[in-house]
Design a protein around this motif. Structure first.
Motif, mmCIF file in Angstrom:
data_model
loop_
_atom_site.group_PDB
_atom_site.id
_atom_site.type_symbol
_atom_site.label_atom_id
_atom_site.label_comp_id
_atom_site.label_asym_id
_atom_site.label_seq_id
_atom_site.Cartn_x
_atom_site.Cartn_y
_atom_site.Cartn_z
ATOM 1 N N ALA A 95 0.831 -1.426 0.035
ATOM 2 C CA ALA A 95 0.082 -0.088 -0.464
ATOM 3 C C ALA A 95 0.697 1.205 -0.341
ATOM 4 O O ALA A 95 0.263 2.096 -0.469
ATOM 5 C CB ALA A 95 -0.801 -0.589 1.173
ATOM 6 N N ARG A 99 1.115 4.172 -2.792
ATOM 7 C CA ARG A 99 1.179 5.525 -2.957
ATOM 8 C C ARG A 99 1.314 6.368 -3.407
ATOM 9 O O ARG A 99 1.215 7.397 -4.302
ATOM 10 C CB ARG A 99 0.738 6.107 -0.959
ATOM 11 C CG ARG A 99 -0.578 5.303 -0.635
ATOM 12 C CD ARG A 99 -0.386 6.093 0.797
ATOM 13 N NE ARG A 99 0.236 5.608 2.167
ATOM 14 C CZ ARG A 99 0.138 4.138 3.099
ATOM 15 N NH1 ARG A 99 -1.207 3.514 2.630
ATOM 16 N NH2 ARG A 99 1.237 4.140 3.664
ATOM 17 N N ALA A 135 -3.619 -3.998 -0.407
ATOM 18 C CA ALA A 135 -3.133 -3.363 -0.165
ATOM 19 C C ALA A 135 -4.307 -2.711 -1.600
ATOM 20 O O ALA A 135 -3.720 -1.211 -1.631
ATOM 21 C CB ALA A 135 -2.213 -3.200 -1.089
ATOM 22 N N GLY A 136 -5.339 -2.929 -1.791
ATOM 23 C CA GLY A 136 -6.396 -2.170 -2.562
ATOM 24 C C GLY A 136 -5.871 -2.279 -4.748
ATOM 25 O O GLY A 136 -6.448 -1.766 -4.984
ATOM 26 N N ARG A 490 -9.150 -6.184 4.912
ATOM 27 C CA ARG A 490 -8.576 -4.739 3.533
ATOM 28 C C ARG A 490 -9.091 -2.975 4.424
ATOM 29 O O ARG A 490 -8.448 -2.781 4.124
ATOM 30 C CB ARG A 490 -9.232 -4.793 2.414
ATOM 31 C CG ARG A 490 -8.514 -3.568 1.413
ATOM 32 C CD ARG A 490 -8.847 -4.022 -0.085
ATOM 33 N NE ARG A 490 -10.308 -3.561 -0.004
ATOM 34 C CZ ARG A 490 -10.817 -1.671 0.169
ATOM 35 N NH1 ARG A 490 -10.016 -1.226 0.179
ATOM 36 N NH2 ARG A 490 -12.139 -1.113 0.566
ATOM 37 N N LYS A 491 -10.212 -3.365 5.049
ATOM 38 C CA LYS A 491 -11.246 -1.739 5.320
ATOM 39 C C LYS A 491 -9.696 -1.912 6.981
ATOM 40 O O LYS A 491 -10.042 -0.569 7.139
ATOM 41 C CB LYS A 491 -12.233 -2.099 5.414
ATOM 42 C CG LYS A 491 -12.768 -1.955 4.029
ATOM 43 C CD LYS A 491 -14.280 -1.807 4.470
ATOM 44 C CE LYS A 491 -15.096 -1.663 3.009
ATOM 45 N NZ LYS A 491 -16.403 -1.481 3.173
ATOM 46 N N GLU A 494 -6.299 -0.648 6.486
ATOM 47 C CA GLU A 494 -6.995 0.629 5.516
ATOM 48 C C GLU A 494 -7.385 1.958 6.721
ATOM 49 O O GLU A 494 -6.984 2.873 6.518
ATOM 50 C CB GLU A 494 -8.367 0.828 4.175
ATOM 51 C CG GLU A 494 -8.239 2.191 3.494
ATOM 52 C CD GLU A 494 -9.432 1.699 2.623
ATOM 53 O OE1 GLU A 494 -10.530 1.834 2.784
ATOM 54 O OE2 GLU A 494 -8.426 1.484 0.766
#
Length: 567
Positions: A95, A99, A135-136, A490-491, A494
């Motif tokens: 992640a 970014r 990690a999306g 995942r959330k 996050e």
């Protein structure tokens, strides 16, 4: 936008293919490499990369590294009040890379090609894919690290038929792959390795050597083990790097307000490393046997991975092949660049000519079987391979098995991955039961078909010709969450408060300064304390120009004390 990611044991990196070439993506500190380290700071915020790694020796219970070695294992690491699995820690690193890529590219990153050691088994690969999803990222493909290195080397640009061996020794894993290029196809002929051999193991040799020397001085109390070990690990890493270009290095550690020093020479280190060097030989020999390619036919031996910088390793490779290996690719950056090339191929970038990259199944896949001995007793728990290691994928193979007992009403097909003759020593992937007519032993046959694709998905089809009965199983990640549970996980990740990117430089420098304070005594320690106080005062002023000047001065002082920061 799709990018390539090298998720490494020691360092990770991201790259993108654009404007006709693969390009590394710098992180918030301007570095191409991001340490694979996760930590929790004093406020409970998550630190990723260099700010986390610099705190490892001072805050060992709040920092995690080398977690890639435990991918696919049921292991948790406690950082502060929270427990993390290896894939969750890896997801935080991924992640962070995501970014940094979005900030650098100016657009959202949604997909990635993520590299894995060629010798990762099914569970480890699925855990890596799950880390990417946490990690999306949509994980477009898992690419073997040596294959990525070959793409970085540029063999996809060659027109003539050639054969290469990629020798990849990283921080935690060792891979050997033999690749062949012909008519626009890059074919992996064989992949072998050792998932528990890397630079960290060479560091452990130095750590244990120094601990033995001072064993009578270091009588550890409860809770002190991690703190001492992390101090020694950092010192061992720096000494090992020094030996790359020097004949002697010193391991210096301050423990309980006493300075300890341990001299390491090239000869003493090579003597310690002899057993590890010997372990490098068997995967090389196995890859040559499996590929049926003679070492003399190889056009190049390509070195990849930071640990290949060690002279003892380069000499060993030269001795194995009777010639010097190629050093044209950057050992730390090649895998990420190759992943970007694969991402460019996936995106059908016009700058890349059509190249097909094939891969192989790194482990044998098969079922548990039994056999009758001379006395008529059934010996069970034997492994019968259906798809053997280093078979080019995608592939489909069929095996015919029969009943072993009179009057059996069903056959249980247990699926395994590995090389041992006994299934207990291999990795269990799944099982299914299929009903059969009750007949004397050996009269009922079943056809077991294995189909294995480029992404490591195994489908098992069992057919009973006598009844027409058919059962199917797709091997999924039984240990990991799926669907709603994965989204919930995942959330949760996050929602963790991650330290702002724009403060990474100052946090990493402060962590380094505090570590240096602990590692020195007397006047030097007092001097470091004054430098830290001065820097903190300037930070409080929030004047960007003053902060930049003070940061440069503090970095320069620390460099003069302990050498430049390494990645």
């Amino acid at each position: 936008m799709i990018i390539g990611i090298d998720l490494g044991t020691t360092n990770s990196a991201a790259a993108v293919f654009r404007d006709g070439k693969a390009e590394l993506i710098p992180n918030s500190l301007g570095h191409n490499l991001t340490p694979s380290a996760v930590g929790i700071d004093d406020n409970g915020d998550v630190l990723v990369g260099l700010p986390a790694r610099e705190r490892q020796s001072t805050h060992p219970n709040l920092t995690a590294t080398a977690f890639k070695r435990y991918m696919g294992a049921k292991r948790e690491t406690r950082l502060g009040k929270k427990l993390f699995s290896p894939e969750e820690l890896s997801a935080l690193v991924l992640a962070s890379l995501k970014r940094d890529a979005e900030a650098y590219l100016g657009e959202k990153v949604t997909e990635a090609v993520i590299t894995v050691p060629a010798y990762f088994n099914d569970k480890q690969r699925k855990a890596t894919r799950r880390a990417g999803e946490l990690a999306g990222l949509k994980v477009e493909r898992l690419l073997n690290e040596p294959t990525a290195a070959a793409l970085a080397y540029g063999i996809h640009l060659l027109d003539d038929e050639s054969q290469f061996l990629v020798f990849d020794l990283g921080g935690g894993t060792f891979d050997v792959s033999i690749l062949e290029i012909f008519e626009g196809v890059i074919e992996v002929r064989a992949s072998t390795g050792d998932a528990r051999l890397g630079g960290e193991d060479f560091n452990d040799l130095l750590v244990n050597d120094m601990r033995y020397k001072f064993r009578d001085d270091w009588k550890l109390k409860s809770g002190e083990e991690d703190a001492l070990r992390e101090k020694l690990r950092a010192s061992a890493e720096r000494a090992r790097r020094t030996l790359t270009n020097a004949s002697e290095a010193s391991m210096d550690v301050v423990w309980r307000d006493t300075a300890y020093s341990h001299a390491v020479t090239t000869d003493s280190f090579e003597a310690l490393a002899a057993p590890l060097i010997e372990r490098l030989r068997e995967p090389v020999l196995r890859s040559l046997r499996d590929s049926q390619i003679n070492a003399a036919a190889l056009k190049e031996i390509v070195l990849v991975g930071g640990a290949t910088r060690m002279p003892v390793v380069r000499r060993a490779v030269t001795k194995m092949f009777g010639r010097f290996p190629s050093q044209t690719v950057h050992p730390d950056e090649a895998v990420a660049l190759g992943a970007a090339v694969q991402a460019g191929l996936k995106a059908r970038d016009v700058a890349l000519k059509e190249v097909a990259v094939t891969d192989v199944c790194p482990f044998s896949l098969g079922v548990a079987t039994g056999e009758r001995d001379a006395s008529g007793h059934v010996r069970s728990g034997l492994f019968s391979p259906i798809i053997e290691r280093n078979t080019t994928v995608p592939v489909s193979r069929i095996e015919v098995l029969s009943s072993l007992q009179d009057g059996q009403s069903e056959i249980e097909v247990e699926i395994y991955q590995g090389e041992s003759r006994f299934v207990v020593d291999n990795v269990a992937l799944g099982k299914l039961r299929v009903p059969i007519p009750r007949r004397p032993a050996g009269e009922i046959f079943i056809e077991v078909r294995f189909t294995y694709d480029i992404n490591g998905l195994l489908e098992v089809d069992v057919h009973v010709p006598a009844t027409g009965e058919r059962r199917q199983l797709v091997i999924v990640d039984e240990d990991g969450p799926s669907g709603a549970d994965l989204e919930k996980q995942r959330k949760a990740l996050e929602a963790l408060k991650v330290h702002p990117r724009d403060a990474d430089t100052n946090r990493a420098l402060m962590a380094r300064a505090n570590r240096a304070f602990e590692n020195h005594l007397g006047d030097v320690r007092d001097h470091i304390a004054r430098l830290i106080s001065q820097f903190e005062s300037v930070l409080d002023s929030q004047d960007p120009r003053l902060v930049e000047r003070a940061r440069t001065e503090l970095s320069s002082h620390l460099d003069s004390l302990e050498g430049e920061t390494w990645l």
